[in-house]
Design a protein around this motif. Structure first.
Motif, short mmCIF file in Angstrom:
data_model
loop_
_atom_site.label_atom_id
_atom_site.label_comp_id
_atom_site.label_asym_id
_atom_site.label_seq_id
_atom_site.Cartn_x
_atom_site.Cartn_y
_atom_site.Cartn_z
N LEU A 259 -71.83 -2.04 33.46
CA LEU A 259 -73.12 -1.40 33.19
C LEU A 259 -73.37 -0.27 34.18
N SER A 260 -73.14 -0.55 35.45
CA SER A 260 -73.38 0.49 36.46
C SER A 260 -72.46 1.69 36.25
N LEU A 261 -71.21 1.44 35.87
CA LEU A 261 -70.28 2.55 35.62
C LEU A 261 -70.74 3.37 34.41
N ALA A 262 -71.16 2.71 33.35
CA ALA A 262 -71.63 3.43 32.16
C ALA A 262 -72.83 4.31 32.50
N ARG B 110 -81.04 6.71 30.20
CA ARG B 110 -79.59 6.43 30.22
C ARG B 110 -79.33 5.00 29.76
N ALA B 111 -80.19 4.08 30.16
CA ALA B 111 -80.04 2.69 29.72
C ALA B 111 -80.19 2.60 28.20
N ALA B 112 -81.07 3.39 27.62
CA ALA B 112 -81.24 3.38 26.17
C ALA B 112 -79.98 3.88 25.46
N VAL B 113 -79.31 4.84 26.04
CA VAL B 113 -78.06 5.33 25.45
C VAL B 113 -77.02 4.23 25.48
N VAL B 114 -76.93 3.50 26.58
CA VAL B 114 -76.00 2.37 26.65
C VAL B 114 -76.39 1.31 25.61
N ALA B 115 -77.67 1.03 25.50
CA ALA B 115 -78.14 0.02 24.55
C ALA B 115 -77.84 0.42 23.10
N ALA B 116 -77.67 1.69 22.84
CA ALA B 116 -77.36 2.16 21.49
C ALA B 116 -75.93 1.82 21.07
N GLY B 117 -75.12 1.37 22.01
CA GLY B 117 -73.76 0.94 21.69
C GLY B 117 -72.70 1.95 22.07
N ARG B 118 -71.47 1.49 22.05
CA ARG B 118 -70.35 2.29 22.52
C ARG B 118 -70.15 3.59 21.73
N ALA B 119 -70.23 3.51 20.43
CA ALA B 119 -69.97 4.71 19.62
C ALA B 119 -70.98 5.81 19.96
N GLU B 120 -72.25 5.47 20.02
CA GLU B 120 -73.27 6.47 20.36
C GLU B 120 -73.12 6.93 21.80
N ASP C 30 -63.76 -6.47 31.40
CA ASP C 30 -63.31 -5.09 31.33
C ASP C 30 -64.26 -4.28 30.43
N GLU C 31 -63.96 -2.99 30.30
CA GLU C 31 -64.84 -2.11 29.54
C GLU C 31 -64.96 -2.54 28.08
N ASN C 32 -63.85 -2.92 27.46
CA ASN C 32 -63.91 -3.34 26.06
C ASN C 32 -64.75 -4.59 25.88
N ALA C 33 -64.61 -5.56 26.77
CA ALA C 33 -65.40 -6.79 26.69
C ALA C 33 -66.89 -6.48 26.89
N PHE C 34 -67.19 -5.56 27.80
CA PHE C 34 -68.58 -5.16 28.04
C PHE C 34 -69.20 -4.60 26.75
N TRP C 35 -68.50 -3.64 26.14
CA TRP C 35 -69.06 -3.02 24.95
C TRP C 35 -69.12 -4.00 23.79
N GLN C 36 -68.17 -4.91 23.70
CA GLN C 36 -68.22 -5.92 22.64
C GLN C 36 -69.43 -6.83 22.84
N CYS C 37 -69.71 -7.16 24.08
CA CYS C 37 -70.88 -7.98 24.41
C CYS C 37 -72.17 -7.26 23.98
N VAL C 38 -72.25 -5.98 24.29
CA VAL C 38 -73.43 -5.19 23.90
C VAL C 38 -73.56 -5.17 22.38
N GLU C 39 -72.46 -4.91 21.69
CA GLU C 39 -72.49 -4.85 20.22
C GLU C 39 -72.89 -6.20 19.62
N ASP C 40 -72.33 -7.27 20.14
CA ASP C 40 -72.62 -8.61 19.61
C ASP C 40 -74.08 -9.00 19.81
N CYS C 41 -74.70 -8.47 20.84
CA CYS C 41 -76.07 -8.88 21.18
C CYS C 41 -77.15 -7.92 20.70
N ARG C 42 -76.76 -6.78 20.16
CA ARG C 42 -77.77 -5.83 19.69
C ARG C 42 -78.53 -6.41 18.51
#
Length: 149
Positions: free
Chosen positions: A48-51, A73-83, A2-14
């Motif tokens: 990722l595609s939805l974001a 746009r990918a860089a904005v996603v890579a910056a994490g959920r808050a950004e 889900d969306e929360n798991a996606f963003w947590q994955c991004v945050e954990d891997c940044r």
């Protein structure tokens, strides 16, 4: 995923340090996804595609080439959920990513690489939302002109 798991994955891997081209994040995400089931890879690709699709709007990409707009746009996603959420609320926050050519092209290939690792096959499916630049037609329609009264 889900969306929360996606963003947590991004945050954990940044990465904790600079990652100007997003390769560090992409490598960490690929490694994480290759340790899980294929349906996590599919879920990641969908989120990722939805974001990226949600950022595919005139107020963000007007004047940018298709590739520059997609990678930014990918860089904005890579910056994490808050950004990401700040950029969605304020399109002016997108401009520094575009002006500084902050790209994260490698993020786009994470699902392909993880899928290939898990299955030995090439990714052969589409996501519900296209992340290709200008595919969100509603985001690119011009608002109707105000009537002259």
């Amino acid at each position: 995923m889900d969306e929360n798991a996606f963003w947590q994955c991004v945050e954990d891997c940044r990465p904790s340090g600079p990652d100007p081209d997003g390769d560090g994040l992409a490598d960490a995400l690929t490694g994480r996804l290759t340790n899980g089931p294929v349906h996590d890879v599919v879920g990641f690709a969908e989120q990722l595609s939805l974001a990226l699709y949600r950022l595919d709007r005139r107020e963000y990409g007007d004047g940018l080439s298709g590739d520059a707009f997609l990678y930014t746009r990918a860089a904005v996603v890579a910056a994490g959920r808050a950004e990401y959420e700040r950029v969605l609320r304020d399109p002016e926050r997108f401009r520094p990513y575009a002006d500084d050519l902050v790209w994260a092209e490698a993020l786009l290939y994470v699902p392909d690489r993880a899928y290939r690792h898990l299955t030995g096959e090439e990714w052969d499916r589409s996501t519900r939302h296209s992340y290709e630049s200008y595919s969100n037609t509603a985001g690119w329609t011009t608002a109707p002109a105000e009537p002259n009264c």
